[in-house]
Motif scaffolding. Structure first.
Motif, PDB file in Angstrom:
ATOM      1  N   THR A 175      34.391  -4.461 -42.758  1.00  0.00           N
ATOM      2  CA  THR A 175      33.167  -4.321 -41.959  1.00  0.00           C
ATOM      3  C   THR A 175      33.060  -2.970 -41.263  1.00  0.00           C
ATOM      4  N   ASP A 177      34.303  -2.454 -38.359  1.00  0.00           N
ATOM      5  CA  ASP A 177      34.423  -2.690 -36.921  1.00  0.00           C
ATOM      6  C   ASP A 177      35.747  -2.143 -36.392  1.00  0.00           C
ATOM      7  N   LYS A 207      35.639  -4.457 -28.942  1.00  0.00           N
ATOM      8  CA  LYS A 207      35.194  -4.228 -30.324  1.00  0.00           C
ATOM      9  C   LYS A 207      34.046  -3.232 -30.306  1.00  0.00           C
ATOM     10  N   ASP A 209      31.136  -1.441 -32.767  1.00  0.00           N
ATOM     11  CA  ASP A 209      30.412  -1.508 -34.035  1.00  0.00           C
ATOM     12  C   ASP A 209      29.925  -0.102 -34.373  1.00  0.00           C
ATOM     13  N   THR A 211      28.106   0.988 -36.709  1.00  0.00           N
ATOM     14  CA  THR A 211      26.747   1.044 -37.245  1.00  0.00           C
ATOM     15  C   THR A 211      25.717   1.089 -36.126  1.00  0.00           C
TER      16      THR A 211
END
Length: 351
Positions: A175, A177, A207, A209, A211
């Motif tokens: 992913t 992440d 976490k 991200d 994106t």
């Protein structure tokens, strides 16, 4: 109808065997694991010496091509090992890095120097993009592209609370992440002893991200969260709690997602956690819980755990080696990072 225990020698042996079985079943999981763990010693293969005056290759990482190792060092740079002929070369540094000031002999307290120059700790590559994610103790979460150069700061706070001691990092290779820890919101890295001494429990697991740029606090109120590793099936994270000498498992997938539970009790103070390539983990131990200044010249450097949290191997070595990371590569070679030494050590576990 159950069998009836006999009398005499056979019955006595049977009762002894049953007693041993019951005793083992009543042992705590970590004690049982330690009882059957393979005890091995580290045999030095080679050392990768840092340039003069530099110390502290705390974390060790390899890129998707197998090049490296890469490691962050005491003057704030991230270096790459380019072989015995070239040695270590500069790969990356934090924004605003000043070569003259940061590479000069340390004339100021560590916090003053490191807060300006950076102190990279955890390192992990995202293989698809080639990006290197850096947990810098003072600068926060950073990223640098596959060609190196000046890193970009991605995050310096979460929920309005600044990072004080950004430490461990791992990347979900599917992913993208990024998971990382902030060991304390009260004490910086230069006061890491205080995190343990005071029982500080302000650490956080987070976490990021890449994106969306969204940052999520997965768990707060943790006691000295340090290194972490994503499980092979990507269902959970294994996080080292240095002060308590424990590992916890934080679920990120499945019915337990968002919850944490005990994973392992350790015989020493853990730092970084790395996958062992077999579904388990290598955990570097900075020192043992009950280490004595007398007696044996060796101590536990690291332990290897199975996917269930049981210790299956204990790695011993000289007491002047205090590893902060163990990463296993081809041929059974183990690369040892250290926050104190002036080199990365390459060892093998002797049989």
């Amino acid at each position: 109808m159950g069998a009836v225990l006999g009398t005499g020698r056979v019955g006595t042996l049977t009762r002894v065997a049953l007693t041993v079985v019951v005793f083992l079943l009543l042992l705590p999981t970590h004690a049982l694991a330690a009882a059957v763990a393979k005890d091995t010693s580290a045999t030095l293969v080679e050392t990768l010496p840092l340039p003069t005056t530099l110390v502290g290759p705390e974390s060790v990482a390899f890129d998707k091509y197998g090049d490296g190792p890469y490691s962050g060092v005491s003057d704030g740079r991230i270096l790459r090992w380019d072989g015995a002929d070239k040695g270590w070369t500069t790969y990356s540094h934090a924004p605003g890095y000043n070569v003259a000031k940061c590479m000069a002999p340390k004339l100021h307290p560590a916090e003053l120097t490191e807060s300006k120059c950076g102190r990279p700790l955890g390192l992990r590559f995202h293989n698809t993009s080639g990006n290197l994610y850096i947990a810098d103790a003072y600068k926060g979460l950073m990223r640098v592209g596959p060609r190196g150069g000046e890193a970009t700061v991605l995050a310096t706070e979460a929920d309005g609370v600044p990072f004080r001691f950004t430490n461990g990092v791992d990347v979900n290779q599917v992913t993208g992440d990024v998971y990382f820890t902030d060991s304390s919101t009260r004490f910086p890295r230069s006061q890491h002893e205080m995190v343990t001494a005071t029982g500080d429990s302000t650490g956080r697991l987070m976490k990021y991200d890449p994106t969306t740029g969204y940052l999520d606090v997965l768990q707060s109120g943790m006691t000295y969260p340090n290194g972490l590793a994503l499980s092979a099936d990507r269902s959970h994270l294994v996080v080292a709690l240095t002060g308590p000498c424990k590992l916890v498992r934080h679920w990120i997938e499945g019915p337990k997602a968002g919850t944490s539970e005990p994973f392992a009790e350790l015989p020493g103070y853990p730092d970084n956690v790395r996958p062992d390539g077999k579904g388990g983990y290598w955990v570097a131990l900075h020192r043992e819980k009950t280490e004595s200044p007398y007696g044996s010249d060796s101590h536990l450097l690291a332990v290897r755990l199975g996917r269930n949290g049981r210790i299956v191997q204990q790695l011993r070595g000289p007491k002047n080696v205090r590893p902060t990371e163990v990463i296993e590569r081809g041929g059974g070679k183990l690369y040892l990072g250290s926050v104190e030494l002036g080199h990365v050590a390459v060892v093998k576990a002797a049989t």
